[in-house]
Motif scaffolding. Sequence first.
Motif, PDB file in Angstrom:
ATOM      1  N   ALA A 248     -32.262  26.902  30.094  1.00 46.58           N
ATOM      2  CA  ALA A 248     -32.458  26.683  31.523  1.00 46.58           C
ATOM      3  C   ALA A 248     -33.339  25.464  31.807  1.00 46.58           C
ATOM      4  O   ALA A 248     -33.033  24.653  32.676  1.00 46.58           O
ATOM      5  CB  ALA A 248     -33.037  27.929  32.174  1.00 46.58           C
ATOM      6  N   GLN A 249     -34.422  25.328  31.073  1.00 44.54           N
ATOM      7  CA  GLN A 249     -35.304  24.184  31.296  1.00 44.54           C
ATOM      8  C   GLN A 249     -34.624  22.877  30.900  1.00 44.54           C
ATOM      9  O   GLN A 249     -34.731  21.888  31.608  1.00 44.54           O
ATOM     10  CB  GLN A 249     -36.613  24.352  30.531  1.00 44.54           C
ATOM     11  CG  GLN A 249     -37.517  25.400  31.146  1.00 44.54           C
ATOM     12  CD  GLN A 249     -38.823  25.510  30.383  1.00 44.54           C
ATOM     13  OE1 GLN A 249     -38.861  25.363  29.176  1.00 44.54           O
ATOM     14  NE2 GLN A 249     -39.895  25.783  31.113  1.00 44.54           N
ATOM     15  N   GLU A 250     -33.932  22.895  29.774  1.00 45.83           N
ATOM     16  CA  GLU A 250     -33.205  21.706  29.327  1.00 45.83           C
ATOM     17  C   GLU A 250     -32.156  21.314  30.353  1.00 45.83           C
ATOM     18  O   GLU A 250     -32.015  20.150  30.694  1.00 45.83           O
ATOM     19  CB  GLU A 250     -32.545  21.952  27.966  1.00 45.83           C
ATOM     20  CG  GLU A 250     -31.560  20.895  27.531  1.00 45.83           C
ATOM     21  CD  GLU A 250     -32.178  19.513  27.300  1.00 45.83           C
ATOM     22  OE1 GLU A 250     -31.427  18.527  27.425  1.00 45.83           O
ATOM     23  OE2 GLU A 250     -33.379  19.415  27.022  1.00 45.83           O
ATOM     24  N   TYR A 251     -31.423  22.289  30.861  1.00 50.26           N
ATOM     25  CA  TYR A 251     -30.391  22.022  31.865  1.00 50.26           C
ATOM     26  C   TYR A 251     -31.020  21.424  33.121  1.00 50.26           C
ATOM     27  O   TYR A 251     -30.470  20.498  33.717  1.00 50.26           O
ATOM     28  CB  TYR A 251     -29.629  23.301  32.198  1.00 50.26           C
ATOM     29  CG  TYR A 251     -28.571  23.105  33.248  1.00 50.26           C
ATOM     30  CD1 TYR A 251     -27.400  22.412  32.961  1.00 50.26           C
ATOM     31  CD2 TYR A 251     -28.736  23.603  34.540  1.00 50.26           C
ATOM     32  CE1 TYR A 251     -26.418  22.221  33.917  1.00 50.26           C
ATOM     33  CE2 TYR A 251     -27.758  23.423  35.505  1.00 50.26           C
ATOM     34  CZ  TYR A 251     -26.609  22.732  35.194  1.00 50.26           C
ATOM     35  OH  TYR A 251     -25.642  22.535  36.151  1.00 50.26           O
ATOM     36  N   GLY A 252     -32.186  21.935  33.504  1.00 52.79           N
ATOM     37  CA  GLY A 252     -32.889  21.416  34.684  1.00 52.79           C
ATOM     38  C   GLY A 252     -33.316  19.966  34.528  1.00 52.79           C
ATOM     39  O   GLY A 252     -33.458  19.254  35.518  1.00 52.79           O
TER      40      GLY A 252
ATOM     41  N   SER B 243     -29.701  26.801  39.994  1.00 60.34           N
ATOM     42  CA  SER B 243     -29.428  27.564  38.772  1.00 60.34           C
ATOM     43  C   SER B 243     -29.456  29.077  38.992  1.00 60.34           C
ATOM     44  O   SER B 243     -28.753  29.810  38.302  1.00 60.34           O
ATOM     45  CB  SER B 243     -30.401  27.164  37.667  1.00 60.34           C
ATOM     46  OG  SER B 243     -31.725  27.389  38.082  1.00 60.34           O
ATOM     47  N   TRP B 244     -30.223  29.563  39.966  1.00 56.55           N
ATOM     48  CA  TRP B 244     -30.296  31.004  40.205  1.00 56.55           C
ATOM     49  C   TRP B 244     -28.964  31.574  40.691  1.00 56.55           C
ATOM     50  O   TRP B 244     -28.728  32.775  40.586  1.00 56.55           O
ATOM     51  CB  TRP B 244     -31.397  31.355  41.210  1.00 56.55           C
ATOM     52  CG  TRP B 244     -31.182  30.778  42.577  1.00 56.55           C
ATOM     53  CD1 TRP B 244     -31.716  29.627  43.074  1.00 56.55           C
ATOM     54  CD2 TRP B 244     -30.352  31.318  43.618  1.00 56.55           C
ATOM     55  NE1 TRP B 244     -31.276  29.405  44.352  1.00 56.55           N
ATOM     56  CE2 TRP B 244     -30.434  30.432  44.717  1.00 56.55           C
ATOM     57  CE3 TRP B 244     -29.552  32.434  43.735  1.00 56.55           C
ATOM     58  CZ2 TRP B 244     -29.744  30.643  45.919  1.00 56.55           C
ATOM     59  CZ3 TRP B 244     -28.859  32.652  44.934  1.00 56.55           C
ATOM     60  CH2 TRP B 244     -28.972  31.760  46.001  1.00 56.55           C
ATOM     61  N   LEU B 245     -28.064  30.743  41.197  1.00 53.52           N
ATOM     62  CA  LEU B 245     -26.795  31.211  41.729  1.00 53.52           C
ATOM     63  C   LEU B 245     -25.803  31.623  40.639  1.00 53.52           C
ATOM     64  O   LEU B 245     -24.952  32.483  40.851  1.00 53.52           O
ATOM     65  CB  LEU B 245     -26.171  30.118  42.606  1.00 53.52           C
ATOM     66  CG  LEU B 245     -24.828  30.417  43.246  1.00 53.52           C
ATOM     67  CD1 LEU B 245     -24.961  31.563  44.243  1.00 53.52           C
ATOM     68  CD2 LEU B 245     -24.288  29.184  43.932  1.00 53.52           C
ATOM     69  N   PHE B 246     -25.929  31.037  39.455  1.00 49.97           N
ATOM     70  CA  PHE B 246     -24.936  31.269  38.404  1.00 49.97           C
ATOM     71  C   PHE B 246     -24.876  32.722  37.940  1.00 49.97           C
ATOM     72  O   PHE B 246     -23.793  33.274  37.764  1.00 49.97           O
ATOM     73  CB  PHE B 246     -25.178  30.325  37.216  1.00 49.97           C
ATOM     74  CG  PHE B 246     -24.847  28.902  37.551  1.00 49.97           C
ATOM     75  CD1 PHE B 246     -23.554  28.436  37.437  1.00 49.97           C
ATOM     76  CD2 PHE B 246     -25.829  28.030  37.982  1.00 49.97           C
ATOM     77  CE1 PHE B 246     -23.228  27.124  37.746  1.00 49.97           C
ATOM     78  CE2 PHE B 246     -25.524  26.714  38.298  1.00 49.97           C
ATOM     79  CZ  PHE B 246     -24.219  26.258  38.179  1.00 49.97           C
ATOM     80  N   GLY B 247     -26.004  33.351  37.725  1.00 52.80           N
ATOM     81  CA  GLY B 247     -26.020  34.741  37.257  1.00 52.80           C
ATOM     82  C   GLY B 247     -25.325  35.704  38.208  1.00 52.80           C
ATOM     83  O   GLY B 247     -24.406  36.423  37.796  1.00 52.80           O
ATOM     84  N   PRO B 248     -25.723  35.733  39.482  1.00 47.23           N
ATOM     85  CA  PRO B 248     -25.035  36.633  40.416  1.00 47.23           C
ATOM     86  C   PRO B 248     -23.545  36.297  40.582  1.00 47.23           C
ATOM     87  O   PRO B 248     -22.712  37.209  40.663  1.00 47.23           O
ATOM     88  CB  PRO B 248     -25.780  36.435  41.740  1.00 47.23           C
ATOM     89  CG  PRO B 248     -27.103  35.877  41.365  1.00 47.23           C
ATOM     90  CD  PRO B 248     -26.897  35.106  40.093  1.00 47.23           C
TER      91      PRO B 248
ATOM     92  N   PHE C 252     -21.797  24.358  25.648  1.00 45.27           N
ATOM     93  CA  PHE C 252     -22.511  23.569  26.653  1.00 45.27           C
ATOM     94  C   PHE C 252     -24.024  23.678  26.507  1.00 45.27           C
ATOM     95  O   PHE C 252     -24.725  22.671  26.514  1.00 45.27           O
ATOM     96  CB  PHE C 252     -22.100  24.014  28.063  1.00 45.27           C
ATOM     97  CG  PHE C 252     -22.613  23.119  29.155  1.00 45.27           C
ATOM     98  CD1 PHE C 252     -21.863  22.040  29.582  1.00 45.27           C
ATOM     99  CD2 PHE C 252     -23.836  23.359  29.768  1.00 45.27           C
ATOM    100  CE1 PHE C 252     -22.327  21.205  30.593  1.00 45.27           C
ATOM    101  CE2 PHE C 252     -24.309  22.539  30.773  1.00 45.27           C
ATOM    102  CZ  PHE C 252     -23.556  21.459  31.193  1.00 45.27           C
ATOM    103  N   PHE C 253     -24.522  24.895  26.364  1.00 39.99           N
ATOM    104  CA  PHE C 253     -25.964  25.116  26.316  1.00 39.99           C
ATOM    105  C   PHE C 253     -26.510  25.144  24.895  1.00 39.99           C
ATOM    106  O   PHE C 253     -27.441  24.409  24.581  1.00 39.99           O
ATOM    107  CB  PHE C 253     -26.335  26.420  27.033  1.00 39.99           C
ATOM    108  CG  PHE C 253     -26.101  26.390  28.504  1.00 39.99           C
ATOM    109  CD1 PHE C 253     -26.878  25.606  29.338  1.00 39.99           C
ATOM    110  CD2 PHE C 253     -25.095  27.144  29.070  1.00 39.99           C
ATOM    111  CE1 PHE C 253     -26.671  25.562  30.701  1.00 39.99           C
ATOM    112  CE2 PHE C 253     -24.870  27.126  30.438  1.00 39.99           C
ATOM    113  CZ  PHE C 253     -25.662  26.331  31.262  1.00 39.99           C
TER     114      PHE C 253
END
Length: 176
Positions: free
Chosen positions: A51-55, A66-71, A116-117
């Motif tokens: 998450a930090q790397e992606y940010g 990023s918080w939208l992806f999980g839900p 990707f991650f």
Amino acid sequence: MQQQKNREWAPEDAATTAAGSGGTRPIALLVSLICVGAVAAIGGAASADAAQEYGRLAQPSWAPPSWLFGPAWGVLYLLMAVAAWLVWRTEPTFGNRAIQLYGAQLLVNLAWSPLFFGAEQRGWALVDILVLDVLVAATIAAFWRRDRRAAVLLVPYFAWILFATALNFSVWSLNA
């Protein structure tokens, strides 16, 4: 191979579905939920530490928070599981071509997050998601022939992965 008749939702379907067929219908739904749950868990594990790397990556202005992806994925995986279960009920065998396509797209979906991650191979992740786009389109077409409700349940998933394809391409090209 005989084509299954397309079914429309009828009130008696709810009672039939709840009762199951010899107890196998609820088990099939549970198996479907477990399969997508496993894909979700593996994808979540691959992306949790990233998450930090992606940010820190350059992203397009239209990238969602990023918080939208999980839900979003939680809802999509639930819809996918129910769709697969509806199609499984039309021909409960692994020879069911629609289920085979569904399984193939689920495996390709599974590979995306680690690429990707985890491996930070955004170009290969783009190739993966392009294959996923094709497989999901084929799955929707196959589901349509079996149970139109199931096909409709996959449309939000297809829309999301098309958006994710554009986002993957943008992040890859901005950070190449």
